[in-house]
Scaffold this motif. Structure first.
Motif, PDB file in Angstrom:
ATOM      1  N   GLY A  50       2.595  52.993 -55.821  1.00  0.00           N
ATOM      2  CA  GLY A  50       1.538  52.095 -56.226  1.00  0.00           C
ATOM      3  C   GLY A  50       1.201  51.039 -55.097  1.00  0.00           C
ATOM      4  O   GLY A  50       0.577  50.122 -55.286  1.00  0.00           O
ATOM      5  N   ILE A  51       1.494  51.502 -53.920  1.00  0.00           N
ATOM      6  CA  ILE A  51       1.190  50.421 -52.762  1.00  0.00           C
ATOM      7  C   ILE A  51      -0.505  50.130 -52.686  1.00  0.00           C
ATOM      8  O   ILE A  51      -0.736  48.943 -52.532  1.00  0.00           O
ATOM      9  N   GLU A  52      -1.393  51.158 -52.814  1.00  0.00           N
ATOM     10  CA  GLU A  52      -2.746  50.812 -52.669  1.00  0.00           C
ATOM     11  C   GLU A  52      -3.288  50.101 -53.830  1.00  0.00           C
ATOM     12  O   GLU A  52      -4.290  49.287 -53.787  1.00  0.00           O
ATOM     13  N   ILE A  53      -2.483  50.164 -55.117  1.00  0.00           N
ATOM     14  CA  ILE A  53      -3.032  49.626 -56.292  1.00  0.00           C
ATOM     15  C   ILE A  53      -2.689  47.991 -56.056  1.00  0.00           C
ATOM     16  O   ILE A  53      -3.321  47.072 -56.058  1.00  0.00           O
ATOM     17  N   ALA A  54      -1.356  47.799 -55.467  1.00  0.00           N
ATOM     18  CA  ALA A  54      -1.014  46.403 -55.170  1.00  0.00           C
ATOM     19  C   ALA A  54      -1.727  45.744 -54.334  1.00  0.00           C
ATOM     20  O   ALA A  54      -2.157  44.529 -54.301  1.00  0.00           O
ATOM     21  N   PHE A  55      -2.132  46.350 -53.111  1.00  0.00           N
ATOM     22  CA  PHE A  55      -3.136  46.018 -52.098  1.00  0.00           C
ATOM     23  C   PHE A  55      -4.548  45.459 -52.717  1.00  0.00           C
ATOM     24  O   PHE A  55      -4.843  44.487 -52.537  1.00  0.00           O
ATOM     25  N   VAL A  56      -5.010  46.310 -53.618  1.00  0.00           N
ATOM     26  CA  VAL A  56      -6.314  46.030 -54.218  1.00  0.00           C
ATOM     27  C   VAL A  56      -6.140  44.899 -55.099  1.00  0.00           C
ATOM     28  O   VAL A  56      -6.933  43.899 -55.226  1.00  0.00           O
ATOM     29  N   LEU A  57      -4.843  44.650 -55.829  1.00  0.00           N
ATOM     30  CA  LEU A  57      -4.942  43.595 -56.722  1.00  0.00           C
ATOM     31  C   LEU A  57      -4.817  42.443 -56.098  1.00  0.00           C
ATOM     32  O   LEU A  57      -5.276  41.139 -56.361  1.00  0.00           O
ATOM     33  N   ALA A  58      -4.121  42.311 -54.862  1.00  0.00           N
ATOM     34  CA  ALA A  58      -3.972  41.111 -54.106  1.00  0.00           C
ATOM     35  C   ALA A  58      -5.370  40.776 -53.525  1.00  0.00           C
ATOM     36  O   ALA A  58      -5.411  39.427 -53.522  1.00  0.00           O
ATOM     37  N   LEU A  59      -6.168  41.655 -53.050  1.00  0.00           N
ATOM     38  CA  LEU A  59      -7.431  41.527 -52.663  1.00  0.00           C
ATOM     39  C   LEU A  59      -8.246  40.582 -53.635  1.00  0.00           C
ATOM     40  O   LEU A  59      -9.081  39.798 -53.528  1.00  0.00           O
ATOM     41  N   ILE A  60      -8.077  41.286 -54.854  1.00  0.00           N
ATOM     42  CA  ILE A  60      -8.961  40.629 -56.070  1.00  0.00           C
ATOM     43  C   ILE A  60      -8.567  39.227 -56.394  1.00  0.00           C
ATOM     44  O   ILE A  60      -9.543  38.479 -56.508  1.00  0.00           O
ATOM     45  N   LEU A  61      -7.156  39.032 -56.339  1.00  0.00           N
ATOM     46  CA  LEU A  61      -7.061  37.641 -56.557  1.00  0.00           C
ATOM     47  C   LEU A  61      -7.322  36.687 -55.244  1.00  0.00           C
ATOM     48  O   LEU A  61      -7.752  35.530 -55.492  1.00  0.00           O
ATOM     49  N   GLY A  62      -7.394  37.375 -53.904  1.00  0.00           N
ATOM     50  CA  GLY A  62      -7.686  36.407 -52.923  1.00  0.00           C
ATOM     51  C   GLY A  62      -9.147  36.031 -53.035  1.00  0.00           C
ATOM     52  O   GLY A  62      -9.620  34.890 -52.837  1.00  0.00           O
ATOM     53  N   PHE A  63      -9.951  37.147 -53.243  1.00  0.00           N
ATOM     54  CA  PHE A  63     -11.451  36.819 -53.544  1.00  0.00           C
ATOM     55  C   PHE A  63     -11.577  35.963 -54.537  1.00  0.00           C
ATOM     56  O   PHE A  63     -12.744  35.250 -54.469  1.00  0.00           O
ATOM     57  N   SER A  64     -11.039  36.076 -55.581  1.00  0.00           N
ATOM     58  CA  SER A  64     -11.279  35.114 -56.889  1.00  0.00           C
ATOM     59  C   SER A  64     -11.215  33.746 -56.716  1.00  0.00           C
ATOM     60  O   SER A  64     -11.689  32.801 -57.332  1.00  0.00           O
ATOM     61  N   THR A  65     -10.087  33.449 -55.494  1.00  0.00           N
ATOM     62  CA  THR A  65      -9.992  31.990 -55.195  1.00  0.00           C
ATOM     63  C   THR A  65     -11.206  31.287 -54.576  1.00  0.00           C
ATOM     64  O   THR A  65     -11.239  30.292 -54.392  1.00  0.00           O
ATOM     65  N   LEU A  66     -12.177  32.224 -54.142  1.00  0.00           N
ATOM     66  CA  LEU A  66     -13.230  31.900 -53.287  1.00  0.00           C
ATOM     67  C   LEU A  66     -14.536  31.365 -54.105  1.00  0.00           C
ATOM     68  O   LEU A  66     -15.380  30.971 -53.793  1.00  0.00           O
ATOM     69  N   LEU A  67     -14.166  32.060 -55.458  1.00  0.00           N
ATOM     70  CA  LEU A  67     -15.255  31.720 -56.369  1.00  0.00           C
ATOM     71  C   LEU A  67     -14.760  30.560 -57.296  1.00  0.00           C
ATOM     72  O   LEU A  67     -13.825  30.156 -57.268  1.00  0.00           O
TER      73      LEU A  67
END
Length: 365
Positions: A177-194
């Motif tokens: 699940g490493i790629e899923i964790a990476f994508v979820l972290a990126l989603i949360l990171g980008f959401s903070t910019l909105l």
């Protein structure tokens, strides 16, 4: 898919694409004449159709390579189904039905009303499509990111182009699940910019993109496993077909939305992008039948790097506008570099063999 002679000329693979181009440009000129009644208006629409076709082709090099990668493992029956049904879905589904469906959902109107809106009030239609860009970019970017990461996070992958990156990714692939964790972290990171509703819409759409990838993988695996138990030759059936259709849809998001920057006429967009889709089909067939992917070992790597970059670009497009031309040229440039690296590898290996030595171990890695 029938196996032609290895001497089949490259241009022969594009004959249907050339015919579609001629018919599409003539139809575009006719639409221009009917809508404006002037020669300059006709030539303008003709030019827009040509530009849209080039835009779609430039954005779809990596799509064709990934299609070929999956298609070569499919059964001949499903190969043919994808190249016939699939192209119909790609042209009519993604280039016509998909934009209409967005307007139906966003404006809460019926399909017939959406068609009338596209024909009678193209400015309003374009505005609705523009407003829907954020969730579309989040959904498509997440799906494509999972496609790219799934290729590199593979512990069985032993051919590496940019070794210092790919070897580490292959090593960490054993972490479930490493790629899923990476994508979820990126989603949360980008959401903070909105902010506010945009952040919520981004997270929801991105999670749906992630879930769609996982569902397609699960359903595809179950269907193909069922077929395999029925017949050893039945691998690569409906599951692979479903995966390619969703993948093609994700690739199409950027081109469909970007097309509204050139014209607000849905029918002109369908003509231009439809022409480009036929070239994607032709490139896919050529790559499979000529065995180009096995001949140029790093070509797939370039395509999947281009997919990862496209996914990140789609995320950034939720913050700032990035011209689709830049995206297309970036992807084509990466694929060109991977092709050049493949040619260099083949030359070095040929030199090693001509000297009567075993190819260097680094070349085999």
């Amino acid at each position: 898919m029938t196996q032609p002679s290895s001497q089949t000329a490259t241009l022969d693979y594009f004959k249907w694409a050339f015919l579609t181009t001629a018919a599409g440009l003539v139809l575009g000129a006719w639409v221009g004449w009917q809508s404006t009644g002037t020669l300059s208006g006709m030539m303008t629409v003709f030019f827009v159709c040509a530009v849209l076709a080039v835009l779609e082709i430039s954005l779809s090099f990596d799509n064709a390579i990934v299609n070929a990668n999956k298609l070569k493992d499919m059964t001949p029956v499903w190969q043919q189904r994808f190249l016939t049904w699939g192209i119909l879905i790609a042209v009519f589904g993604m280039r016509i039905v998909f934009p209409l469906l967005i307007v139906v959902i966003a404006a809460h109107i019926g399909p017939i009303d959406a068609v009338i809106l596209a024909a009678a009030r193209p400015e309003e239609y374009a505005r609705i499509m523009h407003d829907a860009h954020l969730p579309i970019a989040a959904f498509g970017g997440t799906f494509l990111m999972m496609v790219g990461l799934n290729y590199f996070f593979d512990h069985e992958k032993d051919v590496h182009w940019i070794a210092w990156i790919e070897q580490k990714m292959a090593r960490f692939a054993t972490v479930r699940g490493i790629e899923i964790a990476f994508v979820l972290a990126l989603i949360l990171g980008f959401s903070t910019l909105l902010e506010g509703e945009e952040a919520v819409a981004f997270v929801h759409a991105a999670v749906y993109g992630l879930l769609t990838f996982l569902v397609v993988e699960i359903v595809g695996g179950l269907l193909d496993a069922t077929e395999q138990t029925m017949s050893a030759a039945a691998r690569g059936g409906f599951g692979a077909f479903l995966y390619l259709e969703v993948l093609d849809a994700s690739f199409s998001f950027d081109g469909v939305i970007g097309a509204f920057a050139l014209t607000q006429n849905l029918f002109i967009i369908a003509i231009g992008l439809g022409i480009g889709a036929m070239y994607v089909r032709s490139m896919t067939v050529m790559l499979v039948e000529k065995g180009t992917l096995s001949e140029y070992r790093y070509l797939e790597h370039g395509a999947f790097y281009a997919i990862l970059i496209l996914s990140v670009v789609m995320y950034f497009q939720t913050l700032v506008h990035i011209p689709e031309v830049i995206t297309g040229l970036g992807g084509a440039g990466l694929i060109g570099l991977s092709l050049w690296s493949s040619i260099r590898h083949n030359r070095r290996e040929a030199q090693e063999e001509s000297l009567g030595r075993e190819p260097d171990a680094r070349l085999r890695a």
